[in-house]
Design a protein around this motif. Structure first.
Motif, PDB file in Angstrom:
ATOM      1  N   LEU A 192     -91.456 -26.387 -25.480  1.00 11.10           N
ATOM      2  CA  LEU A 192     -90.281 -27.219 -25.230  1.00 11.10           C
ATOM      3  C   LEU A 192     -90.205 -28.272 -26.316  1.00 11.10           C
ATOM      4  CD1 LEU A 192     -89.243 -28.898 -21.867  1.00 11.10           C
ATOM      5  CD2 LEU A 192     -89.587 -30.292 -23.908  1.00 11.10           C
ATOM      6  N   GLY A 275     -90.421 -25.694 -17.720  1.00 18.74           N
ATOM      7  CA  GLY A 275     -89.529 -26.431 -18.593  1.00 18.74           C
ATOM      8  C   GLY A 275     -88.721 -27.469 -17.826  1.00 18.74           C
ATOM      9  N   THR A 279     -88.847 -31.526 -18.328  1.00 17.85           N
ATOM     10  CA  THR A 279     -87.590 -32.200 -18.667  1.00 17.85           C
ATOM     11  C   THR A 279     -87.350 -33.390 -17.744  1.00 17.85           C
ATOM     12  OG1 THR A 279     -86.613 -30.145 -19.521  1.00 17.85           O
ATOM     13  CG2 THR A 279     -85.095 -31.900 -18.884  1.00 17.85           C
ATOM     14  N   ILE A 303     -85.746 -25.380 -24.631  1.00 14.93           N
ATOM     15  CA  ILE A 303     -86.903 -24.663 -24.099  1.00 14.93           C
ATOM     16  C   ILE A 303     -86.954 -23.300 -24.774  1.00 14.93           C
ATOM     17  CG2 ILE A 303     -87.997 -23.717 -22.026  1.00 14.93           C
ATOM     18  CD1 ILE A 303     -86.421 -25.846 -20.419  1.00 14.93           C
ATOM     19  N   GLU A 306     -90.864 -20.169 -21.375  1.00  6.78           N
ATOM     20  CA  GLU A 306     -91.719 -20.657 -20.289  1.00  6.78           C
ATOM     21  C   GLU A 306     -93.114 -20.053 -20.443  1.00  6.78           C
ATOM     22  OE1 GLU A 306     -90.923 -22.896 -18.080  1.00  6.78           O
ATOM     23  OE2 GLU A 306     -88.723 -22.949 -18.191  1.00  6.78           O
TER      24      GLU A 306
END
Length: 389
Positions: A192, A275, A279, A303, A306
């Motif tokens: 990310l 993600g 965030t 992103i 994952e």
């Protein structure tokens, strides 16, 4: 399984195929002739091939055997390569496929034209010599080193829409840090990147009370983020990491407090996080700093993938056994390193990664041991025999 045919064509030399692929100048997103070469070779061996191009990206799907067969082994890889860097620093032609010192030199030699050559050669020889009761699929993209928006994702979208499916998949990325056979990837960390813009009020540096300086706010935010322990890792993943990668103001004057400052951070995260959860945490920290310094903090997030894990089991055991048989090394099951297209394949079927030693990938004078390419083909061949046994 059928018996070996005595009149089978000569085995495919994966080192020779690697040389041919390196000589295709396929810097992302240029196809460079690499997929054309592979399609011709695979079709001559009885594979049904389809170009699945999307956007400016070229991709190749190849299947031997019946569509929809419940026993379908898949390989995934890419023929696109990163740019050359300083071409004057190369001691060989970057797209020459030069052979010297027992190695093949050129851009993509390690990452990953040799891997594609090894699994294509293994797959062709396998279906010719011992046709299985099942299917073999190769998905080869030209967009792994780029944005990866129209590469493996395009292939998987097309497969979903047309009813094509892999039961399991092996991605042929370089996975071994130093020694051939030492590491299999059974998962990857997520990635990310967050971009921050702190906006204050510009002013004269002699009168700071008349301005709102975004720099102390950004410094505080970056310190809070970089000093925070995200986690301690778990059984399969190392601790997550956050790196501050840019802090920029673009201010050439020493007597002006700027109005804005920008920064970005990159997080490599394990499966303790997502993600979305990261965030939310970043946004909360940014809001705290905005309130503390009375500035505005804007944030955008990208992103790239994952985190995921293919739990140790039949697939990793099968790959491990083949690696050990050919190298006399018991590979470590790892989730280290950056991202790969396995992050997309994992939504389609169980996936692991195994490939060559990656010491010189992306470097000037990238090169690969010829002996390792033949060893990799032998490992992939063992895996195919084991899967369809």
């Amino acid at each position: 399984m059928a018996q070996t045919h005595s009149n089978a064509p000569a085995a495919i030399d994966p080192a020779d195929l690697t040389v041919q692929l390196i000589r295709c100048p396929s810097v992302t997103p240029e196809e460079g002739g690499a997929l054309v070469l592979l399609q011709s070779l695979l079709e001559s061996a009885g594979f049904t091939c389809t170009r699945v191009d999307r956007g400016a990206v070229s991709n190749l799907f190849a299947r031997w055997g019946a569509k929809g067969h419940p026993h379908t082994f898949g390989f995934n890889g890419h023929t696109d390569v990163v740019p050359l860097g300083d071409e004057a620093s190369w001691t060989v032609p970057p797209f020459g496929g030069v052979i010297k010192d027992g190695q093949i030199w050129g851009r993509g030699a390690t990452d990953m034209k040799s891997g594609v050559a090894a699994f294509a050669a293994a797959a062709i020889d396998f279906v010719r010599q011992t046709p299985p009761d099942g299917a073999v699929i190769l998905t080869i993209t030209g967009d792994e080193e780029g944005d990866a928006v129209d590469g493996t994702t395009a292939l998987l979208d097309w497969m979903r829409d047309t009813g094509e499916a892999m039961s399991v998949c092996l991605v042929g990325e370089p996975t071994c840090p130093e020694r051939m056979g030492e590491m299999i990837k059974i998962g990857r960390r997520g990635s990310l990147t967050a971009f921050f813009t702190v906006t204050g009020v510009q002013g004269h540096s002699a009168y700071p009370h008349r301005a709102k300086n975004p720099l102390p706010a950004m410094a505080r935010l970056m310190d809070r983020l970089s000093s925070h322990e995200l986690d301690k890792g778990n059984d399969h993943f190392d601790p997550s990491t956050l790196a501050v990668v840019t802090i920029d103001t673009g201010n050439p004057a020493t007597n002006v407090i700027p109005a804005q400052c920008r920064a970005s951070v990159n997080i490599r995260f394990n499966d303790i996080h997502s993600g979305a959860s990261l965030t939310d945490w970043l946004r909360a920290e940014a809001d705290k700093v905005a309130a503390e310094f009375d500035v505005q903090v804007a944030m955008t997030v990208k992103i790239s993938g994952e985190s995921f894990l293919t739990p140790p089991g039949d697939l990793s055991d099968m790959v491990s056994a083949a690696v050990q048989a050919e190298t006399n090394i018991v590979p470590v099951l790892s989730t280290s390193g950056g991202t790969s297209d396995a992050r997309f394949v994992k939504d389609h079927c169980p996936v692991v990664e195994f490939g060559l030693v990656g010491r010189t990938m992306h470097q000037v004078d990238e090169r690969v041991e010829i002996a390792h390419i033949h060893q990799l083909k032998a490992i992939y061949s063992r895996i195919l025999h084991s899967y369809f046994r």
